[in-house]
Design a protein around this motif. Structure first.
Motif, PDB file in Angstrom:
ATOM      1  N   GLY A 195       0.790  -1.227   0.000  1.00 25.95           N
ATOM      2  CA  GLY A 195       0.000   0.000   0.000  1.00 25.95           C
ATOM      3  C   GLY A 195       0.816   1.268   0.000  1.00 25.95           C
ATOM      4  N   ALA A 196       2.142   1.152  -0.074  1.00 26.26           N
ATOM      5  CA  ALA A 196       3.022   2.324  -0.004  1.00 26.26           C
ATOM      6  C   ALA A 196       3.323   2.873  -1.393  1.00 26.26           C
ATOM      7  CB  ALA A 196       4.330   1.953   0.690  1.00 26.26           C
ATOM      8  N   THR A 197       3.701   4.130  -1.445  1.00 29.80           N
ATOM      9  CA  THR A 197       4.068   4.742  -2.718  1.00 29.80           C
ATOM     10  C   THR A 197       5.232   4.015  -3.367  1.00 29.80           C
ATOM     11  OG1 THR A 197       3.272   6.904  -1.987  1.00 29.80           O
ATOM     12  CG2 THR A 197       4.844   6.882  -3.801  1.00 29.80           C
ATOM     13  N   MET A 198       6.164   3.514  -2.567  1.00 29.47           N
ATOM     14  CA  MET A 198       7.310   2.807  -3.130  1.00 29.47           C
ATOM     15  C   MET A 198       6.892   1.599  -3.963  1.00 29.47           C
ATOM     16  SD  MET A 198       9.008   0.733   0.098  1.00 29.47           S
ATOM     17  CE  MET A 198       8.705   1.968   1.364  1.00 29.47           C
ATOM     18  N   ASN A 199       5.698   1.093  -3.737  1.00 35.79           N
ATOM     19  CA  ASN A 199       5.281  -0.085  -4.496  1.00 35.79           C
ATOM     20  C   ASN A 199       4.993   0.232  -5.957  1.00 35.79           C
ATOM     21  OD1 ASN A 199       4.953  -2.924  -4.371  1.00 35.79           O
ATOM     22  ND2 ASN A 199       2.730  -2.661  -4.548  1.00 35.79           N
ATOM     23  N   ASP A 200       4.903   1.504  -6.301  1.00 39.60           N
ATOM     24  CA  ASP A 200       4.832   1.855  -7.713  1.00 39.60           C
ATOM     25  C   ASP A 200       6.074   1.349  -8.444  1.00 39.60           C
ATOM     26  OD1 ASP A 200       2.481   3.140  -7.099  1.00 39.60           O
ATOM     27  OD2 ASP A 200       3.327   5.167  -7.195  1.00 39.60           O
ATOM     28  N   ASP A 201       7.214   1.316  -7.736  1.00 42.89           N
ATOM     29  CA  ASP A 201       8.453   0.785  -8.308  1.00 42.89           C
ATOM     30  C   ASP A 201       8.657  -0.690  -7.980  1.00 42.89           C
ATOM     31  OD1 ASP A 201       9.291   3.177  -9.502  1.00 42.89           O
ATOM     32  OD2 ASP A 201      10.213   3.870  -7.653  1.00 42.89           O
TER      33      ASP A 201
END
Length: 260
Positions: free
Chosen positions: A176-182
């Motif tokens: 659910g974190a923004t880093m998971n976009d990468d």
């Protein structure tokens, strides 16, 4: 429901550490000075551009090898940022290897796990004797993965101890974190790549974390230690960025835990 902003804040470090944004430059400067004084041997452990490791040799015959895997949320840094942290083990007569690995978004975490498995294999071929594995943050996750039963590296019977430092042991919250976009974690990969959830191999382990780290990192470390039934050390006064500094001190509590 926990929001993305709340998850991002839970795993943020620099904004909660005085002078936190200055640490990467400090690490790079200290590492460059150390490499100038102690030039490493560079070894390729695969065909990829980042399939390289630095191997520092002690002055006498090596007692074995310490492998340090860097952090950076699987998205940042490489082997050259951490060279100064080899000082402690080198002074104790150990060779020290520091691998780079392919970062997100170019690689997924499952691929990084296999790269570190291969990197340790290259170290095992180059250096006789026992292996001791340490890693910080995402690197703590990667060395903890080496004690999961889905892997079966031929060098595993040489591992004398694993010390995950401030490790990420359960990857599911990061979906659910923004880093998971990468990172591109999905439920299957997050479960398969979580040391907390894997079938365990009986290897000596000590989990290390700074006592004043973010609650999420304290939780992640405590969960892993409980799952492994191993020692958990919460280093007094240490935060996420300075908890690794004891690796440069041959007589530090962290080095005693790693080298025994």
């Amino acid at each position: 429901m926990t929001t993305r902003a709340e998850i991002d804040e839970a795993y943020a470090n620099a904004s909660h550490i005085p002078g936190g944004m200055a640490y990467p430059d400090r690490w790079a400067e200290a590492a460059a000075a150390f490499r100038a004084a102690h030039p490493p041997e560079e070894i390729a452990y695969g065909a990829g551009a980042r399939h390289r490791l630095d191997l520092f040799w002690p002055e006498s015959t090596a007692r074995g090898a310490v492998v340090f895997v860097h952090g950076g949320f699987w998205k940042a840094f490489d082997k050259s940022t951490w060279s100064h942290l080899a000082a402690g083990a080198l002074a104790q007569g150990w060779a020290v290897a520091m691998p780079s690995y392919t970062l997100a978004p170019e690689a997924r975490i499952a691929a990084m796990t296999r790269e570190i498995e291969a990197a340790i294999g290259a170290v095992a071929e180059a250096v006789p004797g026992p292996l001791r594995l340490a890693g910080h943050s995402a690197g703590g996750h990667l060395v903890a993965r080496m004690a999961c039963a889905d892997l079966s590296p031929p060098w595993r019977d040489r591992v004398a101890r694993i010390v995950p430092i401030s490790p990420l042991s359960d990857l599911r919250p990061l979906m659910g974190a923004t880093m998971n976009d990468d990172l591109r974690l999905d439920a299957a990969e997050a479960a398969a790549e979580s040391p907390l959830l894997c079938d365990q191999v009986d290897l000596p382990m000590t989990v290390w974390v700074g006592a004043v780290e973010r609650p999420a990192f304290l939780d992640q470390a405590r969960w892993l230690a409980e799952r492994r039934g191993c020692d958990l050390v919460e280093a007094p006064g240490r935060h996420h960025f300075d908890v690794i500094e004891e690796l440069a001190d041959p007589d530090s509590p962290l080095m005693r835990a790693l080298l025994g």
